[in-house]
Scaffold this active site. Structure first.
Site, PDB file in Angstrom:
ATOM      1  N   ARG A 228      69.961  36.920  52.508  1.00 40.61           N
ATOM      2  CA  ARG A 228      69.094  37.962  53.318  1.00 40.61           C
ATOM      3  C   ARG A 228      69.595  37.657  54.581  1.00 40.61           C
ATOM      4  O   ARG A 228      69.118  36.679  54.962  1.00 40.61           O
ATOM      5  CB  ARG A 228      66.736  37.928  53.117  1.00 40.61           C
ATOM      6  CG  ARG A 228      67.549  37.930  51.196  1.00 40.61           C
ATOM      7  CD  ARG A 228      65.465  38.281  51.317  1.00 40.61           C
ATOM      8  NE  ARG A 228      64.880  38.728  50.459  1.00 40.61           N
ATOM      9  CZ  ARG A 228      65.067  40.129  49.658  1.00 40.61           C
ATOM     10  NH1 ARG A 228      65.439  40.855  50.866  1.00 40.61           N
ATOM     11  NH2 ARG A 228      64.196  40.276  48.739  1.00 40.61           N
TER      12      ARG A 228
ATOM     13  N   THR B 150      69.853  46.065  54.206  1.00 40.00           N
ATOM     14  CA  THR B 150      71.347  46.447  54.270  1.00 40.00           C
ATOM     15  C   THR B 150      72.315  47.009  54.345  1.00 40.00           C
ATOM     16  O   THR B 150      73.145  47.068  55.295  1.00 40.00           O
ATOM     17  CB  THR B 150      72.232  45.490  52.857  1.00 40.00           C
ATOM     18  OG1 THR B 150      71.139  44.644  52.400  1.00 40.00           O
ATOM     19  CG2 THR B 150      73.516  45.553  52.016  1.00 40.00           C
TER      20      THR B 150
ATOM     21  N   THR C 257      67.912  47.813  43.906  1.00 39.83           N
ATOM     22  CA  THR C 257      66.948  47.437  44.279  1.00 39.83           C
ATOM     23  C   THR C 257      65.584  47.746  43.337  1.00 39.83           C
ATOM     24  O   THR C 257      65.716  48.760  42.933  1.00 39.83           O
ATOM     25  CB  THR C 257      66.339  48.297  45.860  1.00 39.83           C
ATOM     26  OG1 THR C 257      64.797  47.507  45.884  1.00 39.83           O
ATOM     27  CG2 THR C 257      66.372  49.980  46.252  1.00 39.83           C
ATOM     28  N   ILE C 258      65.163  46.694  43.189  1.00 38.37           N
ATOM     29  CA  ILE C 258      64.108  47.027  42.296  1.00 38.37           C
ATOM     30  C   ILE C 258      63.247  48.016  42.386  1.00 38.37           C
ATOM     31  O   ILE C 258      62.262  48.537  41.642  1.00 38.37           O
ATOM     32  CB  ILE C 258      63.973  45.585  41.197  1.00 38.37           C
ATOM     33  CG1 ILE C 258      62.990  45.174  42.393  1.00 38.37           C
ATOM     34  CG2 ILE C 258      64.680  44.784  40.886  1.00 38.37           C
ATOM     35  CD1 ILE C 258      61.823  43.605  41.630  1.00 38.37           C
ATOM     36  N   ASP C 259      63.058  47.876  43.876  1.00 39.14           N
ATOM     37  CA  ASP C 259      61.575  48.486  44.031  1.00 39.14           C
ATOM     38  C   ASP C 259      61.821  50.429  44.180  1.00 39.14           C
ATOM     39  O   ASP C 259      61.227  50.985  44.364  1.00 39.14           O
ATOM     40  CB  ASP C 259      61.732  48.330  45.654  1.00 39.14           C
ATOM     41  CG  ASP C 259      61.628  46.267  45.853  1.00 39.14           C
ATOM     42  OD1 ASP C 259      61.194  46.229  44.934  1.00 39.14           O
ATOM     43  OD2 ASP C 259      61.731  45.910  47.537  1.00 39.14           O
TER      44      ASP C 259
ATOM     45  N   HIS D 123      57.711  45.078  47.317  1.00 40.03           N
ATOM     46  CA  HIS D 123      57.382  45.441  48.756  1.00 40.03           C
ATOM     47  C   HIS D 123      56.303  46.388  48.947  1.00 40.03           C
ATOM     48  O   HIS D 123      55.686  46.308  48.413  1.00 40.03           O
ATOM     49  CB  HIS D 123      59.394  45.222  49.142  1.00 40.03           C
ATOM     50  CG  HIS D 123      58.903  45.241  50.568  1.00 40.03           C
ATOM     51  ND1 HIS D 123      60.494  45.681  51.204  1.00 40.03           N
ATOM     52  CD2 HIS D 123      58.762  44.254  51.256  1.00 40.03           C
ATOM     53  CE1 HIS D 123      59.911  45.096  52.613  1.00 40.03           C
ATOM     54  NE2 HIS D 123      59.178  43.757  52.466  1.00 40.03           N
TER      55      HIS D 123
HETATM   56  O1  F6P Z   1      63.245  43.887  47.262  1.00 36.56           O
HETATM   57  C1  F6P Z   1      63.425  43.110  46.187  1.00 36.56           C
HETATM   58  C2  F6P Z   1      62.078  42.379  45.903  1.00 36.56           C
HETATM   59  O2  F6P Z   1      62.432  42.096  45.096  1.00 36.56           O
HETATM   60  C3  F6P Z   1      61.308  42.443  46.149  1.00 36.56           C
HETATM   61  O3  F6P Z   1      60.315  43.539  46.023  1.00 36.56           O
HETATM   62  C4  F6P Z   1      60.541  41.844  46.735  1.00 36.56           C
HETATM   63  O4  F6P Z   1      58.965  42.140  47.901  1.00 36.56           O
HETATM   64  C5  F6P Z   1      61.008  40.613  47.685  1.00 36.56           C
HETATM   65  O5  F6P Z   1      62.667  40.864  47.135  1.00 36.56           O
HETATM   66  C6  F6P Z   1      61.068  39.322  47.315  1.00 36.56           C
HETATM   67  O6  F6P Z   1      62.223  38.985  47.857  1.00 36.56           O
HETATM   68  P1  F6P Z   1      62.923  36.952  47.559  1.00 36.56           P
HETATM   69  O7  F6P Z   1      63.236  37.204  46.744  1.00 36.56           O
HETATM   70  O8  F6P Z   1      62.955  36.469  48.904  1.00 36.56           O
HETATM   71  O9  F6P Z   1      61.444  36.351  47.598  1.00 36.56           O
END
Ligand code: F6P
Length: 360
Positions: free
Chosen positions: A75, A115, A135-137, A181
């Site tokens: 990230r 990104t 994205t899974i979101d 998210h």
């Molecule tokens: O953006 C994908 C996601 O899995 C979100 O659903 C979640 O809030 C976040 O990433 C979790 O982030 P990390 O993997 O940095 O803990």
């Protein structure tokens, strides 16, 4: 010889590899040996610090079904991109230097919201960028679908399915917290697919009294259990009414590890003491494992479409699903926009008509 760079950035998902395979296969088919692929490691970090490896056709063999990313990811928040690194170097200049130093013709970037902001920044710096919607979101603007979403829905649904049997046996109220998210797409889809009774999402702030009512009504109707699918970003009406600043200050003293625990505590205070409440947080498990068939197809199609943009020199775009066709959408339009659920959309109406309660 064409030289194309690849990188995966942000949170991973199940079909990053499948998508890169789709791009690579199409490029190899078109260019044969006249294309060289560079895989940057750990997202934009690899592009900044020239951490890469040259990819061979064999690197893409057998990865259609493999979750995660063969390149690694990290990230790199967009707001930090314009700040110098720890050595005082300009990160954008570092990325441009790597790009020109390797004489790249294009850069294929797989990522989500943050990104695409950086991709758009690089496109503005005249780098030839093609974006892919990961994205899974499913919160990316300009596309009906993102790869990774459906695989995560399957796993979150499975979690709810598994909870059903134990909730029934013990006559319990269960809260299943789902990632996503700031949006509720994953929770909404998994909640409907898993037969959740109550779904709490950020787009529809909840009133805890309404949630209690829904549980009591189910009990009154002789139901042995209630299942709540709660999005990690769900918010109460009370908190939603606060200014961003006040909410931030309130959250500093928040005793709960996540929203489900807050909802659980609020319910505990209100429902009859004989009813036991349990909380399950599948967390990152829903981002793991192998991509589902839907995602493999989506990834392969998006990959092939991205390769076509590279071949046509049609840069500065993200490939997007619109009405089951794949179309290019300018990165400048995608960058910085969030696609959330419209509480008035038909999927919410349909869910309500199935008897699902949104706590409002
Ligand atoms: O953006 C994908 C996601 O899995 C979100 O659903 C979640 O809030 C976040 O990433 C979790 O982030 P990390 O993997 O940095 O803990």
């Amino acid at each position: 010889m064409r030289r194309i760079g690849f990188l995966t950035s942000g949170g991973d998902c199940q079909s990053l590899n499948a998508t890169m395979r789709g791009v690579a296969k199409s490029l190899y088919k078109h260019y044969g040996e006249e294309v060289e692929l560079y895989g940057f490691l750990e997202g934009f970090y690899g592009l900044m610090y020239e951490k890469y490896r040259i990819l061979k056709p064999s690197d893409f063999s057998g990865i259609l079904t493999e979750g995660g990313t063969i390149l690694g990811t990290s990230r790199q928040p967009f707001k930090m991109m314009t700040k110098p690194d720890e050595n005082g170097s300009d990160k954008v200049e570092l990325m441009k230097k790597t790009y020109t130093g390797l004489k790249l013709d294009g850069l294929v970037i797989l990522g989500g919201n943050g990104t695409h902001k950086t991709s758009n920044l690089l496109a503005g710096e005249r780098l030839n960028v093609v974006g892919l919607p990961k994205t899974i979101d499913k919160d990316l603007w300009g596309t009906d679908m993102t790869f990774g979403f459906q695989s995560a829905v399957e796993l979150a649904t499975n979690a709810i399915d598994c909870i059903h049997t134990t909730a029934f046996s013990h006559r319990r109220v269960f809260i299943v917290e789902v990632m996503g998210h700031k949006v509720g797409w994953l929770t909404l889809h998994a909640g409907i697919a898993g037969g959740a009774d109550i779904i709490l999402i950020p787009e529809i702030p909840y009133d805890i009294e309404k949630v209690v009512q829904a549980i009591e009504q189910r009990k009154g109707a002789g139901k042995r259990f209630s299942i709540l699918a709660v999005a990690e970003g769900a918010i109460s009406k009370e908190d939603f009414a606060l200014s961003k600043k006040t909410l931030k200050a309130k959250l500093l003293n928040n005793p709960y590890p996540s929203i489900s625990y807050k909802v659980g505590a609020e319910l505990e205070e209100r429902i009859d003491p004989d009813t036991e409440i349990r909380i399950t947080v599948p967390g990152h498990t829903i981002r793991g494992g192998s991509p589902c068939a839907f995602d493999r197809v989506a990834a392969s199609r998006l990959g092939a479409a991205a390769a076509k943009l590279v071949i046509d020199g049609n840069y500065g775009n993200m490939v997007a699903f619109q009405n089951d066709e794949i179309v290019p959408v300018p990165l400048s339009k995608v960058a910085g926009k969030l696609k959330s659920i419209d509480p008035k959309s038909s999927i919410i109406e349909e869910a309500r008509s199935l008897g699902i309660n949104f706590g409002d």
